[in-house]
Scaffold this motif. Structure first.
Motif, PDB file in Angstrom:
ATOM      1  N   UNK A 164     -14.561  11.049   5.102  1.00  0.00           N
ATOM      2  CA  UNK A 164     -14.881  12.229   5.908  1.00  0.00           C
ATOM      3  C   UNK A 164     -15.270  13.390   4.997  1.00  0.00           C
ATOM      4  N   UNK A 165     -16.385  14.049   5.338  1.00  0.00           N
ATOM      5  CA  UNK A 165     -16.895  15.118   4.487  1.00  0.00           C
ATOM      6  C   UNK A 165     -17.774  16.058   5.292  1.00  0.00           C
ATOM      7  N   UNK A 166     -17.605  17.347   5.085  1.00  0.00           N
ATOM      8  CA  UNK A 166     -18.495  18.328   5.711  1.00  0.00           C
ATOM      9  C   UNK A 166     -19.871  18.246   5.058  1.00  0.00           C
ATOM     10  N   UNK A 167     -20.911  18.108   5.845  1.00  0.00           N
ATOM     11  CA  UNK A 167     -22.253  18.031   5.267  1.00  0.00           C
ATOM     12  C   UNK A 167     -22.676  19.366   4.681  1.00  0.00           C
ATOM     13  N   UNK A 168     -23.480  19.298   3.633  1.00  0.00           N
ATOM     14  CA  UNK A 168     -24.016  20.511   3.044  1.00  0.00           C
ATOM     15  C   UNK A 168     -23.044  21.257   2.160  1.00  0.00           C
ATOM     16  N   UNK A 207     -15.520  18.348  -2.383  1.00  0.00           N
ATOM     17  CA  UNK A 207     -14.762  17.581  -1.409  1.00  0.00           C
ATOM     18  C   UNK A 207     -14.138  18.501  -0.369  1.00  0.00           C
ATOM     19  N   UNK A 208     -14.535  18.325   0.868  1.00  0.00           N
ATOM     20  CA  UNK A 208     -14.052  19.155   1.975  1.00  0.00           C
ATOM     21  C   UNK A 208     -14.145  18.322   3.258  1.00  0.00           C
ATOM     22  N   UNK A 209     -13.107  17.538   3.574  1.00  0.00           N
ATOM     23  CA  UNK A 209     -13.185  16.630   4.727  1.00  0.00           C
ATOM     24  C   UNK A 209     -13.270  17.376   6.051  1.00  0.00           C
ATOM     25  N   UNK A 249     -25.987  26.620   4.530  1.00  0.00           N
ATOM     26  CA  UNK A 249     -26.645  25.595   3.717  1.00  0.00           C
ATOM     27  C   UNK A 249     -27.456  26.217   2.587  1.00  0.00           C
ATOM     28  N   UNK A 250     -27.200  25.802   1.347  1.00  0.00           N
ATOM     29  CA  UNK A 250     -26.106  24.922   0.920  1.00  0.00           C
ATOM     30  C   UNK A 250     -24.855  25.730   0.577  1.00  0.00           C
ATOM     31  N   UNK A 251     -23.692  25.078   0.680  1.00  0.00           N
ATOM     32  CA  UNK A 251     -22.447  25.684   0.235  1.00  0.00           C
ATOM     33  C   UNK A 251     -22.063  25.037  -1.087  1.00  0.00           C
ATOM     34  N   UNK A 252     -22.012  25.837  -2.158  1.00  0.00           N
ATOM     35  CA  UNK A 252     -21.739  25.282  -3.482  1.00  0.00           C
ATOM     36  C   UNK A 252     -20.598  26.057  -4.133  1.00  0.00           C
ATOM     37  N   UNK A 253     -19.871  25.350  -4.981  1.00  0.00           N
ATOM     38  CA  UNK A 253     -18.752  25.992  -5.686  1.00  0.00           C
ATOM     39  C   UNK A 253     -19.281  26.937  -6.757  1.00  0.00           C
TER      40      UNK A 253
END
Length: 529
Positions: free
Chosen positions: A116-120, A124-126, A522-526
């Motif tokens: 399970x993962x959030x798209x975009x 790791x973020x289920x 979109x996009x979500x990046x660290x």
């Protein structure tokens, strides 16, 4: 006289039909352009299919919502449906048209555990912790094939193109669980050409053994039966089924040194007993035995059975086994691949946006992979490698040994990912997957038109199949007459997670995209790559 009249009339009809087909073939370039334009018009539906199937996240044999959704679209658009085929409740065949050639489209619909993962989101973020997810990208395949089939149906009606379309889902592909049963049930007996589709980070096709990284396999579960006893008070009264599992595993690990480098074998213990103070009366282990050809796979299978029997004798237990799935290594058709490659090159890679590339590079950096973003070029069709090494498996192999087939790899994911993980789900409900699926649908539709309108290509594909592929190697199923699809697998897992996932099913009536529904920027990046 009547006999000559009948023969003459039939000849005239065939010549007329041939003349019509020749006229249609002359229009082929224009029809392909029309097909591509029609696919573009359906981008919203393609995107919705990608997103909705992603949100269902159903494990193998339990793809109920996915099958209901896809068959509903096809039935609404005039396809005839046969459900529950080959003894598999979530399997079906959708058919449109009549006559020859019969072109079948196939792609997989199941997902994998704990992905399970959030798209975009490039870390790791289920969506639901511990739940299944499309970390293999199968949610996009039906968007490719259904879009192509709907466009073909429209063109066949408008341009009076003869032939038949069939669509089939790859149920439980991650378990290698159904396609051998499909073949046994005769689902491809009347099919002339099979066009498979699978997600990738590149745009390609192949023939023969391709890059050599395919293995066939048998998937076998061993069930050991012992005798329970108090593990401290009277252990001598017990016979441990878990001891038998451990002895089998130890024996196999020692034997690995003396197996061919091409073999791949791995296992999980699916039942290790109940609690430590009870000698386990039941235990089970599940093996995948992979090799490069039928003979060597069968040898591994026989060796595994011998190991299990020996472990049972050493522990005073008994054992039985169940064949869960099997797969021949794929062998793909050169004629179809050469035809498909031209269409891949004509369509070209999708135009990636800055946001697409940012997501790709951020994810690659996050997992420690090579940071190079999304691919932008198409490689030429390569000759099959001379010495295959083996690797992963896909049960399309059984189909490919019964009818000419290719496997389109369409560019809907990010390069350099580990496969079968949350990371492979990051792009699968984003513009990357939407664009890649649209590109794939164009190639599928255009390739089908090539074979609908050029009967000589169908014949050439079969000539290769008979004179090259199966000249010396003939298909033998691993399945026995008593083997049945493992349709109860994953039932408990989906009963646990389906109610939680249902809260997040995509609603295209309210939201333009799944990203919008989940509130993801979109996009979500660290960090910026």
């Amino acid at each position: 006289m009547k006999k000559f009249c009948v023969v003459g009339c039939m000849t005239a009809i065939l010549l007329a039909a041939g003349g019509l087909r020749a006229q249609e073939a002359a229009q082929l370039p224009a029809l392909k352009q029309e097909a591509a334009a029609e696919v573009d018009k359906m981008q919203t539906l393609t995107q919705q299919m990608v997103d909705e199937i992603f949100s269902f996240s159903e494990l193998g044999f339990q793809e109920r919502e996915t099958s209901k959704y896809v068959t509903g679209i096809l039935e609404k658009n005039g396809f005839q449906l046969e459900r529950g085929v080959a003894g598999v409740p979530t399997a079906w065949i959708a058919t449109y048209g009549s006559g020859k050639p019969v072109i079948a489209f196939i792609t997989d619909i199941d997902c994998i555990p704990r992905a399970s993962q959030k798209p975009g989101v490039a870390y790791h973020d289920p969506i639901v912790e511990g739940a299944p997810g499309h970390g293999e990208g199968h949610n996009s395949g039906m968007a490719v094939n259904v879009t192509a089939a709907l466009v073909l149906k429209k063109l066949m009606g408008e341009h009076h193109i003869g032939g038949t379309i069939k669509l089939v889902p790859g149920v439980a592909e991650e378990l290698l669980g159904t396609k051998a049963f499909y073949v046994r049930a005769g689902m491809f007996k009347d099919v002339d050409i099979v066009l498979g589709a699978h997600v990738e980070s590149e745009f390609s096709t192949s023939y023969g053994t391709g890059n050599g990284e395919w293995s066939g396999l048998v998937s076998v579960q061993y069930f050991f039966h012992g005798k329970a006893a108090h593990a401290a008070g009277a252990p001598w009264e017990g016979r441990s089924a878990l001891d038998a599992v451990e002895l089998m595993d130890t024996g196999w690990d020692f034997r690995r040194e003396h197996l061919r480098p091409a073999q791949r074998s791995h296992r999980v213990i699916i039942n290790g007993g109940d609690q430590p103070n009870v000698v386990p009366s039941e235990a089970a282990v599940w093996y995948y035995f992979r090799e490069l050809d039928y003979t060597h796979i069968k040898d591994l299978y026989d060796l595994g059975n011998m190991m299990a029997d020996s472990a049972a004798k050493m522990t005073g237990t008994t054992v039985d086994h169940k064949l869960v799935g099997s797969a021949w290594p794929p062998f793909l058709n050169k004629v179809i691949a050469e035809t498909q490659q031209k269409n891949i090159e004509a369509v070209g890679m999708p135009k990636w946006s800055e946001a697409d590339q940012t997501l790709a590079k951020a994810l690659q950096k996050e997992i420690g992979a090579k940071v190079e973003g999304l691919k932008e070029k198409i490689d030429p069709l390569a000759e099959p490698v001379k010495k295959p090494t083996g690797g992963g498996s896909d049960d399309i192999g059984d189909i490919s040994w019964n009818v000419p087939m290719v496997y389109l790899m369409y560019p809907a994911n990010i390069p350099n990912l580990p496969g079968h993980s949350w990371a492979n789900g990051v792009a699968m409900a984003t513009p990357i997957a939407h664009k890649g699926s649209t590109a794939g649908a164009k190639v599928q539709a255009m390739t089908a038109l090539d074979f609908f309108l050029q009967p000589q290509l169908v014949q050439q594909a079969w000539d290769y199949f008979r004179d090259v592929q199966t000249k010396e190697v003939h298909y033998e199923p691993f399945l026995s007459a008593d083997d049945k699809p493992a349709v109860e697998m994953n039932k408990e897992k989906m009963e646990k997670f389906a109610p939680q996932l249902k809260k997040y099913y995509y609603d295209p009536g309210r939201y333009k995209t799944y990203l919008e529904q989940l509130g993801i920027q979109y996009p979500t990046v660290r960090t910026q790559p």
